[in-house]
Write a protein that holds these residues in place. Structure first.
Motif, PDB file in Angstrom:
ATOM      1  N   THR A 227     -20.019  -5.985   9.549  1.00 36.82           N
ATOM      2  CA  THR A 227     -18.761  -6.387  10.175  1.00 36.82           C
ATOM      3  C   THR A 227     -18.119  -7.503   9.356  1.00 36.82           C
ATOM      4  O   THR A 227     -18.774  -8.160   8.545  1.00 36.82           O
ATOM      5  CB  THR A 227     -18.969  -6.885  11.618  1.00 36.82           C
ATOM      6  OG1 THR A 227     -19.855  -8.023  11.593  1.00 36.82           O
ATOM      7  CG2 THR A 227     -19.581  -5.802  12.487  1.00 36.82           C
TER       8      THR A 227
ATOM      9  N   ASP B 149     -23.163   1.093   5.642  1.00 36.32           N
ATOM     10  CA  ASP B 149     -24.029   0.892   6.794  1.00 36.32           C
ATOM     11  C   ASP B 149     -25.198   1.855   6.728  1.00 36.32           C
ATOM     12  O   ASP B 149     -25.118   2.912   6.119  1.00 36.32           O
ATOM     13  CB  ASP B 149     -23.257   1.135   8.094  1.00 36.32           C
ATOM     14  CG  ASP B 149     -22.151   0.125   8.305  1.00 36.32           C
ATOM     15  OD1 ASP B 149     -22.472  -1.043   8.519  1.00 36.32           O
ATOM     16  OD2 ASP B 149     -20.978   0.522   8.237  1.00 36.32           O
TER      17      ASP B 149
ATOM     18  N   GLU C  83     -28.292  -6.409  17.909  1.00 34.31           N
ATOM     19  CA  GLU C  83     -28.674  -6.751  16.535  1.00 34.31           C
ATOM     20  C   GLU C  83     -27.510  -6.457  15.599  1.00 34.31           C
ATOM     21  O   GLU C  83     -26.592  -5.712  15.941  1.00 34.31           O
ATOM     22  CB  GLU C  83     -29.901  -5.949  16.095  1.00 34.31           C
ATOM     23  CG  GLU C  83     -29.666  -4.441  16.057  1.00 34.31           C
ATOM     24  CD  GLU C  83     -30.774  -3.680  15.356  1.00 34.31           C
ATOM     25  OE1 GLU C  83     -31.015  -3.967  14.165  1.00 34.31           O
ATOM     26  OE2 GLU C  83     -31.384  -2.823  15.996  1.00 34.31           O
ATOM     27  N   GLU C  84     -27.555  -7.052  14.413  1.00 34.18           N
ATOM     28  CA  GLU C  84     -26.495  -6.839  13.421  1.00 34.18           C
ATOM     29  C   GLU C  84     -26.772  -5.536  12.681  1.00 34.18           C
ATOM     30  O   GLU C  84     -27.131  -5.525  11.507  1.00 34.18           O
ATOM     31  CB  GLU C  84     -26.427  -8.026  12.439  1.00 34.18           C
ATOM     32  CG  GLU C  84     -25.931  -9.305  13.072  1.00 34.18           C
ATOM     33  CD  GLU C  84     -24.511  -9.176  13.593  1.00 34.18           C
ATOM     34  OE1 GLU C  84     -23.639  -8.710  12.850  1.00 34.18           O
ATOM     35  OE2 GLU C  84     -24.283  -9.537  14.766  1.00 34.18           O
ATOM     36  N   ARG C  85     -26.583  -4.413  13.386  1.00 33.23           N
ATOM     37  CA  ARG C  85     -26.885  -3.099  12.818  1.00 33.23           C
ATOM     38  C   ARG C  85     -25.799  -2.623  11.868  1.00 33.23           C
ATOM     39  O   ARG C  85     -26.055  -1.977  10.871  1.00 33.23           O
ATOM     40  CB  ARG C  85     -27.063  -2.115  13.988  1.00 33.23           C
ATOM     41  CG  ARG C  85     -27.318  -0.673  13.571  1.00 33.23           C
ATOM     42  CD  ARG C  85     -28.625  -0.556  12.815  1.00 33.23           C
ATOM     43  NE  ARG C  85     -28.926   0.820  12.511  1.00 33.23           N
ATOM     44  CZ  ARG C  85     -28.366   1.521  11.541  1.00 33.23           C
ATOM     45  NH1 ARG C  85     -27.444   0.964  10.779  1.00 33.23           N
ATOM     46  NH2 ARG C  85     -28.722   2.768  11.319  1.00 33.23           N
TER      47      ARG C  85
ATOM     48  N   SER D 294     -17.404  -1.723  15.193  1.00 31.83           N
ATOM     49  CA  SER D 294     -18.747  -2.052  14.700  1.00 31.83           C
ATOM     50  C   SER D 294     -19.307  -3.297  15.388  1.00 31.83           C
ATOM     51  O   SER D 294     -20.503  -3.373  15.672  1.00 31.83           O
ATOM     52  CB  SER D 294     -18.711  -2.253  13.176  1.00 31.83           C
ATOM     53  OG  SER D 294     -18.352  -1.054  12.523  1.00 31.83           O
ATOM     54  N   THR D 295     -18.449  -4.273  15.659  1.00 31.28           N
ATOM     55  CA  THR D 295     -18.895  -5.467  16.382  1.00 31.28           C
ATOM     56  C   THR D 295     -19.362  -5.085  17.781  1.00 31.28           C
ATOM     57  O   THR D 295     -20.371  -5.602  18.282  1.00 31.28           O
ATOM     58  CB  THR D 295     -17.751  -6.498  16.473  1.00 31.28           C
ATOM     59  OG1 THR D 295     -17.264  -6.771  15.159  1.00 31.28           O
ATOM     60  CG2 THR D 295     -18.225  -7.793  17.109  1.00 31.28           C
TER      61      THR D 295
ATOM     62  N   ASN E 173     -22.800  -3.435  17.501  1.00 32.00           N
ATOM     63  CA  ASN E 173     -23.824  -4.458  17.298  1.00 32.00           C
ATOM     64  C   ASN E 173     -24.153  -5.186  18.597  1.00 32.00           C
ATOM     65  O   ASN E 173     -25.316  -5.491  18.891  1.00 32.00           O
ATOM     66  CB  ASN E 173     -23.368  -5.470  16.242  1.00 32.00           C
ATOM     67  CG  ASN E 173     -23.396  -4.900  14.838  1.00 32.00           C
ATOM     68  OD1 ASN E 173     -24.037  -3.887  14.578  1.00 32.00           O
ATOM     69  ND2 ASN E 173     -22.687  -5.534  13.919  1.00 32.00           N
TER      70      ASN E 173
ATOM     71  N   SER F 190     -28.450  -5.625   5.493  1.00 33.55           N
ATOM     72  CA  SER F 190     -28.650  -4.457   6.358  1.00 33.55           C
ATOM     73  C   SER F 190     -29.719  -3.532   5.775  1.00 33.55           C
ATOM     74  O   SER F 190     -30.571  -3.021   6.496  1.00 33.55           O
ATOM     75  CB  SER F 190     -27.320  -3.710   6.520  1.00 33.55           C
ATOM     76  OG  SER F 190     -27.498  -2.526   7.251  1.00 33.55           O
TER      77      SER F 190
END
Length: 443
Positions: free
Chosen positions: A204, A39, A199-201, A190-191, A194, A75
């Motif tokens: 996952t 990440d 946002e999909e930071r 993590s979900t 986000n 990412s």
């Protein structure tokens, strides 16, 4: 806003080592294993008088979009899209590879300023090997050795020179609330992060243990800035393997110690395990405010039974944090997530509470009248007065003759009284006892 400097490159070229060097401390995990960083990881750094936001990214490599490495690459590409400067790192020892050429060509198309860095270029031979980077068409490569600290002063100067014109740092006006999200592996941490960011930071997926390092992200709610840290899942000590997982666990515990409030994310379908309670006790021991997030609430069949089971377990097994708030939510669908940050803000306010000395001593006198101080060795303790030493968490000192001999059950009585009388639910309370010295004891 701070200028953003993104460190990118293929796996195992030393991006995280360089990130730690520029940040001035170990923020990112470093190991010989390729792909340790999954990440994006942020840190604020001071480079030649310029405060910047450094971003470490996962290694760029070709993979199917729905695979783990494909998601890692997406990412990293998102980080590059928001960069004021991209530091593209290659390995001077290995030389320029087809992957380096592919991603250098991709970077040229992004329209972002790029600084080419040839890492692992120790000694005289390293500087010569770095010249091979000219073939990438990204300008003159800068030879450094992140591991040995060589060339870093020149690198910091180059970064500072290539940044956009200085702007007023808005982040310095408001100190952010430091919030960590912890829990067992695959609880949906993590979900949840986000979903809170919109946002999909974070990477996952169904695979447990995707997050290996603690990853900090800044954002704001209505009350101000928040620094949110996603962490690796904490397993039982006996199941932690040596090496990388041990480092991940250490990083998680370090993030917990640096936080002000901790969200303990629990899989509502599985219910509260002993390991969840051990994590909660660790939070209490470190003196942090805590909010429990019961995630995957949408998948719970009997919600009334689940809620009752959680309440009973907390009441019997976590009495030292009585009144801890529990938020039911689904990070996947977003249901209930909007209730989490208000609960965090409330706990943060309680964690910062200061009780006026007059009110505190009136409560103390009433508490002694209800239940007199106990007998110890046939003599009654004389507890005289109390004061609050500090907040964060609320810490009180009680003074009196032989006060340090106060039994544990009477200490719990006083802590519960403080919690109920001054509305301090769900936060650790520290109670210290100090005896007065008898001036004739030595005669």
């Amino acid at each position: 806003m701070l200028p953003v400097v993104v460190i990118a490159g293929r796996p195992n070229v030393g991006k995280s080592t360089l990130f730690n060097r520029l940040a001035g401390r170990r923020f990112a995990l470093v190991a010989d294993t390729p792909g340790v960083t999954r990440d994006r990881k942020d840190a604020t750094a001071e480079l030649r008088g310029r405060t910047v936001r450094l971003v470490d990214t996962a290694g760029l490599e070709e993979s199917a979009p729905d695979s783990l490495y494909g998601r890692m690459r997406a990412s990293s590409e998102a980080a590059v899209a928001g960069a004021d400067l991209v530091v593209f790192v290659v390995d001077a020892r290995t030389g320029i590879t087809p992957a380096d050429e592919h991603f250098a060509a991709w970077l040229r198309r992004q329209g972002r300023p790029v600084l080419l860095v040839a890492n692992k270029a120790e000694g005289r031979g390293g500087a010569q090997a770095a010249m091979e980077g000219f073939s990438l068409g990204l300008g003159q490569p800068l030879a450094v050795s992140a591991e040995h600290g060589e060339g870093l002063a020149d690198l910091m100067g180059e970064i500072a020179d290539r940044l956009p014109a200085r702007q007023e740092d808005e982040d310095g006006l408001n100190r952010p609330l430091r919030l960590a999200v912890v829990g067992r592996p695959n609880a949906g941490k993590s979900t949840l992060l986000n979903r809170m960011l919109g946002e999909e930071r974070m990477i996952t997926g169904p695979e447990p243990g995707l997050t290996r390092d603690s990853v900090a992200v800044r954002f704001s709610d209505e009350e101000g800035p928040i620094e949110l840290v996603d962490t690796a899942g904490l397993r039982k000590k006996a199941r932690i393997e040596v090496g990388l997982e041990k480092m991940s666990t250490s990083s998680t515990i370090e993030a917990l110690k640096m936080a002000e409030v901790v969200v303990l994310c629990i899989d509502a379908v599985d219910g509260i395990h002993e390991q969840d309670l051990q994590i909660a006790r660790l939070i209490e021991r470190e003196g942090r405010g805590c909010v429990i997030a019961l995630n995957k609430w949408d998948a719970v069949a009997d919600r009334n039974e689940a809620r009752k089971g959680v309440s009973d377990r907390l009441e019997t097994s976590l009495a030292q944090m009585k009144g801890i708030p529990v938020v039911t939510l689904s990070a996947m669908t977003g249901a209930g997530v909007d209730k989490l940050l208000p609960a965090v803000r409330r706990i943060h306010t309680i964690w910062n509470t200061r009780v006026p000395t007059g009110e505190l001593n009136r409560w103390f006198e009433a508490a002694l009248e209800r239940h007199a101080a106990p007998l110890v060795d046939g003599r009654r303790l004389k507890l005289r007065y109390t004061t609050q030493a500090k907040a964060r968490p609320p810490t009180f000192i009680i003074f009196g003759t032989r006060a340090e001999q106060t039994p544990e059950d009477y200490r719990r009585y006083l802590v519960n009284g403080l919690r109920d009388s001054f509305n301090l639910p769900g936060t650790p309370i520290r109670l210290q006892f100090r005896g007065t010295k008898n001036p004739y004891a030595d005669e």
